[in-house]
Design a protein around this motif. Structure first.
Motif, short mmCIF file in Angstrom:
data_model
loop_
_atom_site.label_atom_id
_atom_site.label_comp_id
_atom_site.label_asym_id
_atom_site.label_seq_id
_atom_site.Cartn_x
_atom_site.Cartn_y
_atom_site.Cartn_z
N VAL A 99 0.92 -1.18 -0.13
CA VAL A 99 -0.11 0.08 0.09
C VAL A 99 0.89 1.20 -0.10
N MET A 100 1.86 1.09 0.79
CA MET A 100 2.73 2.18 0.79
C MET A 100 3.43 2.75 -0.54
N SER A 101 3.84 1.65 -1.17
CA SER A 101 4.21 1.50 -2.56
C SER A 101 3.23 2.25 -3.47
N ALA A 102 1.84 1.80 -3.63
CA ALA A 102 0.84 2.31 -4.27
C ALA A 102 0.65 3.82 -4.11
N TYR A 103 1.06 4.28 -2.84
CA TYR A 103 0.83 5.64 -2.69
C TYR A 103 2.11 6.39 -2.95
N SER A 104 3.15 5.77 -3.25
CA SER A 104 4.50 6.46 -3.44
C SER A 104 5.05 6.95 -1.93
N ALA A 105 4.72 6.09 -0.99
CA ALA A 105 5.15 6.41 0.51
C ALA A 105 6.00 5.66 0.91
N PHE A 106 6.80 4.88 0.18
CA PHE A 106 8.06 3.96 0.16
C PHE A 106 9.04 4.25 -0.94
N GLY A 107 10.05 4.37 -0.51
CA GLY A 107 11.10 4.62 -1.40
C GLY A 107 12.35 5.06 -0.84
N GLU A 108 13.28 5.88 -1.77
CA GLU A 108 14.44 6.70 -1.34
C GLU A 108 14.17 7.82 -0.51
N LYS A 109 14.87 7.97 0.27
CA LYS A 109 14.48 9.21 1.15
C LYS A 109 16.01 9.32 1.82
N LYS A 110 16.41 10.67 2.46
CA LYS A 110 17.47 11.15 2.93
C LYS A 110 17.27 10.99 4.59
N LEU A 111 18.28 10.33 5.12
CA LEU A 111 18.15 10.01 6.54
C LEU A 111 19.45 10.13 7.09
N TYR A 112 19.74 11.37 7.82
CA TYR A 112 21.00 11.65 8.53
C TYR A 112 22.09 11.97 7.34
N GLY A 113 21.46 12.47 6.32
CA GLY A 113 22.62 12.75 5.03
C GLY A 113 22.81 11.62 4.33
N LYS A 114 22.35 10.44 4.39
CA LYS A 114 22.51 9.30 3.78
C LYS A 114 21.13 8.83 2.96
N VAL A 115 21.18 8.49 1.66
CA VAL A 115 19.90 8.08 0.80
C VAL A 115 19.85 6.76 1.38
N VAL A 116 18.57 6.39 1.76
CA VAL A 116 18.09 5.11 2.16
C VAL A 116 16.76 4.75 1.46
N GLN A 117 16.61 3.55 1.65
CA GLN A 117 15.04 3.09 1.19
C GLN A 117 14.22 2.99 2.61
N GLY A 118 12.92 3.67 2.38
CA GLY A 118 12.18 3.57 3.84
C GLY A 118 10.88 4.17 3.32
N VAL A 119 10.03 4.13 4.65
CA VAL A 119 8.79 4.70 4.57
C VAL A 119 9.17 6.37 4.48
N ILE A 120 8.38 7.06 3.53
CA ILE A 120 8.34 8.37 3.62
C ILE A 120 7.09 8.81 4.26
N ARG A 121 7.29 9.72 5.32
CA ARG A 121 6.08 10.16 6.16
C ARG A 121 5.32 10.93 5.03
N SER A 122 4.15 10.61 5.14
CA SER A 122 3.28 11.35 3.91
C SER A 122 1.90 11.20 4.62
N THR A 123 0.93 12.25 3.93
CA THR A 123 -0.44 12.27 4.49
C THR A 123 -1.39 12.43 3.21
N PHE A 124 -2.23 12.01 3.22
CA PHE A 124 -3.46 11.86 1.94
C PHE A 124 -4.74 12.19 2.68
N VAL A 125 -5.58 13.30 2.24
CA VAL A 125 -7.06 13.02 2.48
C VAL A 125 -7.85 12.49 1.39
N VAL A 126 -8.61 11.50 1.51
CA VAL A 126 -9.45 10.96 0.53
C VAL A 126 -10.79 11.49 0.90
N GLY A 127 -11.31 12.23 -0.35
CA GLY A 127 -12.83 12.62 -0.22
C GLY A 127 -14.08 11.44 -0.40
#
Length: 157
Positions: A99-127
């Motif tokens: 589900v995270m992948s479907a919402y593009s909420a999992f992938g490359e992100k920076k953590l302490y200056g390093k690029v890692v794979q992980g959960v991207i803290r994201s919020t969506f409002v669905v009508g």
């Protein structure tokens, strides 16, 4: 995976909650749903965010919103998280991160200056119609709920 934008149809999902019961986004059609993704239960930032959503839940529900918090944690860990911090929001387990992948909420992100794979803290409002009204990526845990409420026009000035 492309990021979602307002107007896109929200990817449907069915995930287990902290009791193992299944929750489907499609079952909430006709209501507004705040879906937020966070990296891990019982970590400082995620706890702050979950507590902020819990503290705001009554007023959000009064405005017609449901809140679903999704992490890769197993239901057993989510149950401990709920109990430890007296959380009242719905916590869902996305162990395979589909589900995270479907919402593009999992992938490359920076953590302490390093690029890692992980959960991207994201919020969506669905009508009520199942379309995305708000898509926010890389949100901050602290102060996010207050900002979201303001963005949605829920707090009178």
């Amino acid at each position: 995976m492309e990021r979602l934008s307002p107007g896109d149809t929200a990817p449907d999902f069915t995930l287990p909650d902290d009791t193992g019961a299944e929750v489907s986004l499609s079952d909430l059609r006709g209501r507004k749903v705040i879906v937020y993704f966070y990296p891990a239960a019982m970590t400082p930032g995620c706890t702050k965010q979950a507590c902020d959503f819990t503290d705001s839940l009554d007023s959000l529900k009064a405005q017609g919103y449901e809140v679903l918090g999704i992490s890769p944690d197993k239901p057993e860990k989510l149950a401990k998280f709920r109990e430890k911090d007296s959380l009242t929001i719905t916590l869902l387990s996305d162990a395979d991160k589909s589900v995270m992948s479907a919402y593009s909420a999992f992938g490359e992100k920076k953590l302490y200056g390093k690029v890692v794979q992980g959960v991207i803290r994201s919020t969506f409002v669905v009508g009520e119609d199942g379309k995305i009204e708000v898509a926010q990526y890389n949100v901050k845990a602290t102060g996010h709920v207050a900002k979201l409420r303001k963005d949605l026009g829920l707090d009178a000035a």
